[in-house]
Every structure is written in C-alpha cells, then in structure tokens.
Design a protein around this motif. Sequence first.
Motif, PDB file in Angstrom:
ATOM      1  N   ASN A  25       0.825  -1.209   0.000  1.00 46.23           N
ATOM      2  CA  ASN A  25       0.000   0.000   0.000  1.00 46.23           C
ATOM      3  C   ASN A  25       0.858   1.257   0.000  1.00 46.23           C
ATOM      4  O   ASN A  25       0.537   2.252  -0.662  1.00 46.23           O
ATOM      5  N   VAL A  28       2.391   1.724  -3.582  1.00 42.65           N
ATOM      6  CA  VAL A  28       1.393   2.188  -4.549  1.00 42.65           C
ATOM      7  C   VAL A  28       1.021   3.648  -4.295  1.00 42.65           C
ATOM      8  O   VAL A  28       0.825   4.427  -5.232  1.00 42.65           O
ATOM      9  N   ASP A  58       3.455  -9.073  -5.711  1.00 45.24           N
ATOM     10  CA  ASP A  58       2.067  -8.698  -5.450  1.00 45.24           C
ATOM     11  C   ASP A  58       1.388  -8.184  -6.729  1.00 45.24           C
ATOM     12  O   ASP A  58       1.963  -7.392  -7.484  1.00 45.24           O
ATOM     13  N   GLN A  59       0.163  -8.639  -6.955  1.00 42.53           N
ATOM     14  CA  GLN A  59      -0.554  -8.263  -8.178  1.00 42.53           C
ATOM     15  C   GLN A  59      -0.845  -6.761  -8.253  1.00 42.53           C
ATOM     16  O   GLN A  59      -0.883  -6.179  -9.342  1.00 42.53           O
ATOM     17  N   GLN A  60      -1.034  -6.145  -7.105  1.00 46.86           N
ATOM     18  CA  GLN A  60      -1.267  -4.696  -7.093  1.00 46.86           C
ATOM     19  C   GLN A  60      -0.025  -3.949  -7.580  1.00 46.86           C
ATOM     20  O   GLN A  60      -0.128  -2.955  -8.300  1.00 46.86           O
ATOM     21  N   SER A  64       0.615  -1.655 -11.148  1.00 46.36           N
ATOM     22  CA  SER A  64       0.799  -0.217 -10.883  1.00 46.36           C
ATOM     23  C   SER A  64       2.005   0.388 -11.600  1.00 46.36           C
ATOM     24  O   SER A  64       2.149   1.611 -11.638  1.00 46.36           O
TER      25      SER A  64
END
Length: 229
Positions: A25, A28, A58-60, A64
């Motif tokens: 988090n 990103v 991580d897919q996020q 990104s």
Amino acid sequence: MRSSNLVEPNLVGKEIIHASRKLVNFVVAHKDNKPYKLAIVGTGGVGKTTLAQKIYNDQQIKGSFKIHAWICVSQDYNEVTLLKEVLVNIGVHDEQGETKGELPKKLAETIEGKSFFLVLDDVWKSIIWTDLLRTPLHGTSAGVLLVTTRDDQITKRIGVHHTHRVDPMSVDVGWELLWKSMNVNEEKDVQNLRNTGIEIVRKCGCLPLAIKVTASALASKDLTEHPLG
C-alpha cells in the motif's frame, strides 16, 4: 551477481504477510514520485529478501508500474554487469561492447515516461545508487526504488524516504516456521516436539533463514521415534 529466482517460501509467517500488505500500500501510494526510495533493513537471515519478494510479486504492484526489475546486488557487483542486468530485466537486449558511459544513457532512454519499480536486494554500498543509478533514473520518470540492506548508514546515504525494519521472529512464530518447514503434520507430534523445537528456534536466533536451514537438515530424521536427538 545473480537475479533472485523469487521462489515463494513455503511459509512466511503472519508478521511478514502483515508487513508486505502495509508496504505494498505504501509503494502504490507513492508510485508517482520521482523516484520514491524505500528500504527494508535488518540483520542477515532475518527475512528482508522474503518480504521484498512478497512485495515484488504482489498483483497490485504488477498492475501499478510499467517496468519491474529485481537485481540481487551482493558485495562484489560489477558496474557494467549490473547496468546490463537492469536493462535485460526490463526487456532490453544485451549488446556486446557497451561501456559504462553508454549504458546509463540507454537505461534513461528506455524508462523515460514509464513508471518503474526497481528492487536492489542485498546492498552493501550506497554508491550503487549515488554514483550509478541515480542519474539515469532520477529525472526520467516516476517510480519506486526498494532497497534491502543490513546497514542503516546505506539508507542515509541513498536518502531513503521510509525505512521498514525487520526484526527477528517471535519464538512462537519461529516454532511454527520450524515444524511446518519440517512437514510435521500431526498435532500430537507438534506438541511432543514443542519444547525441543523452541530451544532450536532460540539457538537459531529466531532468524527465519537459520530456522529453515535447520528444518531442512532435520526433516530427514524420524522425529516421532527419535525426537531431534
């Protein structure tokens, strides 16, 4: 010098899962900076690389950034080899005879206008950033640099914006890592081995790498008949 194969460990522990979510988090949220520098700091074998792998995979994170690269640096890195490895990691063909002077320009041109996420794993010298990568990466595009290191001084010289410290596991989490890594599945076997297992975890300094190496060495024994003897 080699790139990590990024194999997901068979157990990473609740603490690392929690930390990876928090840091994903964080990454990103700062992906539009130019560039944002993040460090994971801790003693050898404490799990810095495992945490960085969780973040990198991580897919996020994958969704990104346009460019992703993982570089295992180590103590004896070669500057030309490292620059070429960064380029190969981001899909640029390796050409023979390119010099240290030409490669930074090529890197800057390749990532211009593209967001990047670059992991430098196991950094021992700050000059990898200050003298080698800062110029080609600094003004060209937005992105995040993630460094893992044992040395707080390196993070200061690189000028990281946020440092995450990885401490040794708790004894209980270390014990969970030990018995799961040894494939001990029966609850009664776990309980029978608990006292001796916790002693082993303490002798390993509650360091995940040492625990996993020890578990591998012990896994071939029939622990239910000859408990850790």
